[in-house]
Design an enzyme around this catalytic site. Structure first.
Site, PDB file in Angstrom:
ATOM      1  N   THR A  75      -1.870   0.970   2.080  1.00  0.00           N
ATOM      2  CA  THR A  75      -3.113   1.724   2.242  1.00  0.00           C
ATOM      3  C   THR A  75      -3.519   2.440   0.958  1.00  0.00           C
ATOM      4  O   THR A  75      -4.680   2.383   0.530  1.00  0.00           O
ATOM      5  CB  THR A  75      -2.968   2.760   3.372  1.00  0.00           C
ATOM      6  OG1 THR A  75      -2.594   2.091   4.584  1.00  0.00           O
ATOM      7  CG2 THR A  75      -4.279   3.503   3.604  1.00  0.00           C
ATOM      8  N   THR A  76      -2.567   3.130   0.338  1.00  0.00           N
ATOM      9  CA  THR A  76      -2.860   3.904  -0.867  1.00  0.00           C
ATOM     10  C   THR A  76      -3.356   2.996  -1.992  1.00  0.00           C
ATOM     11  O   THR A  76      -4.312   3.324  -2.705  1.00  0.00           O
ATOM     12  CB  THR A  76      -1.611   4.678  -1.320  1.00  0.00           C
ATOM     13  OG1 THR A  76      -1.109   5.453  -0.228  1.00  0.00           O
ATOM     14  CG2 THR A  76      -1.944   5.618  -2.473  1.00  0.00           C
ATOM     15  N   HIS A 134      -6.550   3.854  10.332  1.00  0.00           N
ATOM     16  CA  HIS A 134      -5.383   3.125  10.828  1.00  0.00           C
ATOM     17  C   HIS A 134      -5.630   2.675  12.266  1.00  0.00           C
ATOM     18  O   HIS A 134      -4.782   1.995  12.858  1.00  0.00           O
ATOM     19  CB  HIS A 134      -4.137   4.012  10.828  1.00  0.00           C
ATOM     20  CG  HIS A 134      -3.498   4.197   9.482  1.00  0.00           C
ATOM     21  ND1 HIS A 134      -3.418   3.197   8.542  1.00  0.00           N
ATOM     22  CD2 HIS A 134      -2.885   5.287   8.927  1.00  0.00           C
ATOM     23  CE1 HIS A 134      -2.775   3.651   7.470  1.00  0.00           C
ATOM     24  NE2 HIS A 134      -2.460   4.912   7.668  1.00  0.00           N
ATOM     25  N   TYR A 220      -0.598  -7.689   2.357  1.00  0.00           N
ATOM     26  CA  TYR A 220      -0.071  -6.918   1.223  1.00  0.00           C
ATOM     27  C   TYR A 220       0.510  -7.844   0.163  1.00  0.00           C
ATOM     28  O   TYR A 220       0.354  -7.627  -1.037  1.00  0.00           O
ATOM     29  CB  TYR A 220       1.002  -5.957   1.740  1.00  0.00           C
ATOM     30  CG  TYR A 220       1.687  -5.137   0.678  1.00  0.00           C
ATOM     31  CD1 TYR A 220       1.082  -3.994   0.146  1.00  0.00           C
ATOM     32  CD2 TYR A 220       2.953  -5.493   0.206  1.00  0.00           C
ATOM     33  CE1 TYR A 220       1.717  -3.239  -0.826  1.00  0.00           C
ATOM     34  CE2 TYR A 220       3.595  -4.743  -0.759  1.00  0.00           C
ATOM     35  CZ  TYR A 220       2.968  -3.613  -1.277  1.00  0.00           C
ATOM     36  OH  TYR A 220       3.605  -2.870  -2.247  1.00  0.00           O
ATOM     37  N   ARG A 291       7.117   4.633  -2.628  1.00  0.00           N
ATOM     38  CA  ARG A 291       8.564   4.459  -2.596  1.00  0.00           C
ATOM     39  C   ARG A 291       8.989   3.284  -3.481  1.00  0.00           C
ATOM     40  O   ARG A 291       9.509   3.468  -4.559  1.00  0.00           O
ATOM     41  CB  ARG A 291       9.049   4.253  -1.153  1.00  0.00           C
ATOM     42  CG  ARG A 291      10.566   4.301  -1.008  1.00  0.00           C
ATOM     43  CD  ARG A 291      11.000   4.072   0.422  1.00  0.00           C
ATOM     44  NE  ARG A 291      10.723   2.727   0.890  1.00  0.00           N
ATOM     45  CZ  ARG A 291      11.540   1.685   0.718  1.00  0.00           C
ATOM     46  NH1 ARG A 291      12.691   1.843   0.088  1.00  0.00           N
ATOM     47  NH2 ARG A 291      11.229   0.487   1.177  1.00  0.00           N
ATOM     48  N   LYS A 292       8.764   2.058  -3.017  1.00  0.00           N
ATOM     49  CA  LYS A 292       9.126   0.874  -3.797  1.00  0.00           C
ATOM     50  C   LYS A 292       7.968  -0.120  -3.884  1.00  0.00           C
ATOM     51  O   LYS A 292       7.630  -0.611  -4.939  1.00  0.00           O
ATOM     52  CB  LYS A 292      10.340   0.169  -3.180  1.00  0.00           C
ATOM     53  CG  LYS A 292      11.679   0.784  -3.530  1.00  0.00           C
ATOM     54  CD  LYS A 292      12.802  -0.141  -3.030  1.00  0.00           C
ATOM     55  CE  LYS A 292      14.175   0.391  -3.413  1.00  0.00           C
ATOM     56  NZ  LYS A 292      15.249  -0.515  -2.933  1.00  0.00           N
TER      57      LYS A 292
END
Length: 325
Positions: A75-76, A134, A220, A291-292
């Site tokens: 999302t970001t 969402h 993604y 995060r990753k």
């Protein structure tokens, strides 16, 4: 984790009418906050009332662009790309005061009905509006489809989405950590924020088949494998295609670099700060949104048997739809 029908004790606004409405719906614990079942989807209980109001009170405009995502699917990243592409004539992303250098991408593109995206506030925004959600398609107003709003939907390979969900909930929760086994079981049951994930995916997938000119369905993994291709595709969809001059001068590469996972994570605004939610029971750190972002990271956390079980579940739930992972 048994399902119960009891009054929600915690409310974001402490509005008695809100608590009364949410209290009529099934509620279950297990994640960082309780979830409430509404129209076959699980919503954060402290936000349930606000999200329930969206279908009847949000007023879509024909030129709205809605970034719809399943949680923990990029999302970001999508918000940063869409905002930078659509506003590049107004903001030079090399400037220190570019909105993405001074504010987290989640705030730059407001969530419909959520904190920072109050429905009254959204009415004050000039068109065309760049918004996000969402929510599954079934909890958005039918007018989103009827008036022809453009929708960009982003989802993620379910095993990676689960691992990201598990890490994120544990990072923002002030309670006991959730075990991966419990998270796996709940996710496979369809019990997760905005879940079941398969119904969330399928609603937007079917909408993209029905309205291919107005609904872009993305995975993604596509952004990870070829961000330049996705950026060009997104720019055309947003009616802001890159010009031949921009292509020659490297603007596309600059946009992708500026909005990359590493670039966003290293901005000062995304290293510190955050916001409390659910009456202070959780704290969402800006840094926890980065995060990753690795494809296939699930193998570092889940057993082979867990992976195979989820693959069978996904195959069963998506069978006949044409959607595959």
């Amino acid at each position: 984790m048994a399902q119960v029908e009891s009054k929600i004790k915690e409310s974001s606004s402490n509005d008695p009418s809100e608590e009364a409405l949410v209290a009529t719906l099934p509620t279950r614990e297990g994640w960082s906050t309780p979830l409430t079942l509404h129209n076959n989807f699980w919503l954060r209980s402290h936000m349930a009332q606000k999200f329930m109001l969206v279908r009847d009170n949000f007023k879509p405009r024909r030129d709205d662009i809605i970034l719809a995502t399943h949680p923990k699917s990029g999302t970001t990243w999508l918000k940063a790309l869409a905002f930078t592409i659509s506003t590049r004539s107004r903001y030079d992303f090399a400037d220190a005061d570019h909105p993405l250098r001074t504010s987290n991408p989640q705030r730059v593109v407001p969530f419909i009905g959520a904190v920072g995206g109050d429905l009254d506030f959204l009415e004050t925004l000039p068109s065309p509006r760049l918004l996000s959600t969402h929510l599954p398609l079934s909890l958005l107003p039918p007018a989103v489809s009827a008036v022809g709003c453009r929708v960009v939907y982003l989802c993620r390979e379910p095993k990676d989405a689960l691992v990201s969900r598990w890490h994120f909930d544990n990072k923002m929760s002030k309670g006991d950590p959730i075990t991966l086994d419990d998270a796996f079981t709940m996710f496979c049951e369809g019990f997760s924020p905005f879940g079941p994930f398969w119904d969330h995916y399928l609603q937007y997938w079917e909408e993209s088949l029905a309205r291919p000119q107005e609904v872009m369905f993305l995975r993604y993994e596509e952004i990870v494998s070829d961000p330049l291709k996705v950026a060009r595709k997104l720019a055309s969809f947003l009616d802001a295609p890159f010009t031949e001059e921009e292509e020659k001068s490297g603007v596309v590469d600059q946009v992708v670099s500026f909005c990359s996972f590493e670039s966003l994570r290293n901005l000062d605004v995304n290293k510190t700060g955050g916001a409390e939610r659910a009456g202070g029971k959780i704290f969402i750190q800006h840094s926890s949104l980065f995060r990753k972002g690795k494809v296939g990271d699930w193998v570092n956390h889940m057993t082979k048997e867990m992976g195979e079980k989820m693959d069978r579940l996904v195959e069963e739930k998506l069978k006949g739809s044409g959607l595959e992972f």
